[in-house]
Enzyme design. Structure first.
Site, PDB file in Angstrom:
ATOM      1  CE  LYS A 191     -10.058 -15.342  10.863  1.00 34.17           C
ATOM      2  NZ  LYS A 191      -9.165 -14.255  11.199  1.00 34.17           N
ATOM      3  CD  GLU A 267      -3.924  -6.383  -2.069  1.00 34.67           C
ATOM      4  OE1 GLU A 267      -3.125  -6.883  -1.692  1.00 34.67           O
ATOM      5  OE2 GLU A 267      -4.787  -5.621  -1.528  1.00 34.67           O
ATOM      6  CD  GLU A 402       3.086  -5.816   2.444  1.00 30.59           C
ATOM      7  OE1 GLU A 402       2.448  -5.405   1.987  1.00 30.59           O
ATOM      8  OE2 GLU A 402       2.992  -7.294   2.572  1.00 30.59           O
TER       9      GLU A 402
END
Length: 499
Positions: A191, A267, A402
């Site tokens: 995907k 990750e 982030e």
């Protein structure tokens, strides 16, 4: 850097005829509902192509194709050398289409073409060749048991692996997911991110052209909630390999628990510190790496060195050199021009996210400095000028979360203990770098930093022998490397009674 001029790459981009369907059982097909969504060029805002807006039924069809191929043994029971040969041919075809892949991801995502030609495409070719070579190097074991029995361990593939890849490295990250899964004998449903879907289809088509059996490598397009979620919940999927945000990464583990307790590797990005000591042998080199480490790929990098920690007695000098080098090299430009190092953000949403973080930093009292401005000629694109903050406290949002954009936080530190404390004061732990001429400092900090990757006197140096992954909320599991192949297998004990 690419030796071709911008006109060459624009010509390739104009000539692209991307496949626009889901790739299931070796053929392209529309979503069962007929719905589509646009893939948009972030440099211009123009629609490139319409892709299938898939749903549960499309995921079910792709998984059924993958599990059928797995159970038939079309790939899983192929002789290791035969599987190697197909993956070698696959890598050769990827390399032969290097310019097409480079132009496609730059057109689709806005990544500067020089990054595609220097890193993404060569790295993807290398990944398939490296993992193909490793296929027949994975062995089992015979244990020491009573003479009346023979006990041995074998490694076998898991089954269907759902690979969910991010938009910032469309080809490279898809490769990091797909290559070890295929090398281990699994079948795959990929995907790709809806922001940058095109190169996944070319990758899948080339697998078939290289001799890969239909059903082994499938691609389903669509949005996360409509495709990623049902893929992660699917009872016939044995593993999810995910790269993306920590928020969605946590959902992957929840979905695994709610379904069949499938394996999950994640990750999930980071807030990587670059730590520069005053005894650094070459301060200009440290500056150069620090600038590239945060502004490369518009800061849309999971291990972006966004927290730059500089020893207090060289802080002002470092800031001055950092700002000058960034101004000289990171001005917004046409991503198809090999001289451009700062392209557009992937879409308007991500640009807005970055702008909100900048506003929060200013409101919190940090000093914001812009590196450049967006030229009028690029105003239709999703460009965000590079910038950085000083007078940053490590408790500010801009230092803790982030941002995933070209925004750096520069902070001074007093000594190595202070630097280690600042670096580790984060929920993330993907990567870090240390710049020092002191061997003891380098080894001690490399030991004490809570990070899956530590570079010393460099940043972002990579190789397929180097495991890629983090600690803490940067995720679990490792991409690239031999371990990534092993992680796509499971052991079986066989006990034979000889009495």
């Amino acid at each position: 850097m690419s030796t071709h001029a911008a006109e060459h790459w624009h010509g390739i981009a104009r000539g692209l005829e991307p496949d626009t369907g889901n790739f299931i059982d070796g053929v392209f097909q529309p979503a069962l509902s007929g719905a589509t969504f646009p893939s948009i060029n972030p440099a211009t805002g123009e629609v490139i192509a319409e892709l299938p807006r898939s749903e549960q039924a499309d995921v079910d069809a792709a998984v059924a194709s993958a599990i059928g191929a797995f159970r038939r043994g079309d790939w899983s029971r192929l002789a290791p050398r035969d599987r190697m040969a197909i993956l070698y041919r696959f890598a050769d075809r990827l390399e032969a289409h290097a310019d097409e892949f480079a132009a496609m991801d730059t057109l689709d995502m806005g990544k500067p073409i020089s990054l595609m030609t220097e890193f993404d495409v060569p790295d993807s070719v290398y990944a398939f060749r490296f993992l193909a070579e490793a296929i027949d190097k994975v062995d089992g074991a015979v244990t020491a048991t009573d003479p009346a029995a023979l006990h041995y361990l074998i490694r076998q593939p898991l089954g269907v692996v759902g690979c969910i890849s991010p938009w910032n490295y469309p080809l490279a990250m898809a490769t990091w997911k797909v290559a070890p899964a295929l090398a281990a004998g699994n079948t795959v449903v990929l995907k790709p991110a809806e922001q940058s879907p095109l190169s996944a289809n070319l990758l899948a088509r080339l697998f078939i052209e290289a001799g890969g059996p239909p059903g082994v490598f499938n691609v389903v397009h669509g949005y996360g909630e409509e495709v990623g979620r049902p893929l992660a919940l699917h009872a016939d999927v044995a593993k999810i390999s995910f790269t993306g945000s920590a928020e969605v990464g946590r959902l992957m583990f929840r979905y695994a628990g709610e379904s069949n307790m499938k394996r999950v590797s994640t990750e999930c990005g980071g807030k990587s510190p670059q730590i520069i000591f005053s005894d650094t042998a070459d301060l200009d080199r440290a500056v150069e790496y620090a600038v590239h480490g945060i502004y490369g790929n518009q800061g849309q990098v999971c291990n972006a060195g966004s927290r730059i920690l500089v020893e207090h007695n060289i802080f002002d000098e470092f800031v001055q050199r950092f700002e000058q080098f960034a101004r000289d090299n990171y001005q917004p430009g046409d991503p198809m021009d090999p001289e451009t190092m700062l392209g557009p953000m992937v879409d308007g949403h991500q640009r807005s996210v970055v702008e909100r973080y900048i506003e929060s930093g200013i409101a919190a009292g940090a000093e914001h400095r812009r590196i450049g401005e967006v030229p009028e000629a690029l105003s239709d694109g999703y460009y965000q000028p590079a910038s950085f903050f000083v007078n940053v406290d490590n408790d500010m949002r801009i230092a803790r979360e982030e941002i995933f954009g070209p925004v750096a936080c520069l902070m001074p530190f007093r000594n190595s203990d202070d630097a280690t404390r600042l670096a580790n004061d984060s929920v993330y732990g993907l990567a870090a770098s240390i710049w020092t001429a002191d061997l003891n400092t380098a080894h001690r900090m490399a030991r004490d930093l809570e990070s899956g990757i530590v570079w010393v006197n460099c940043f972002d140096h990579l190789d397929m022998t180097m495991p890629w992954g983090g600690w803490k909320q940067s995720g679990h599991g490792r991409d690239k490397c031999i371990q990534s192949l092993i992680d796509h297998t499971q052991t079986k004990s066989v006990w034979i009674d000889l009495s």
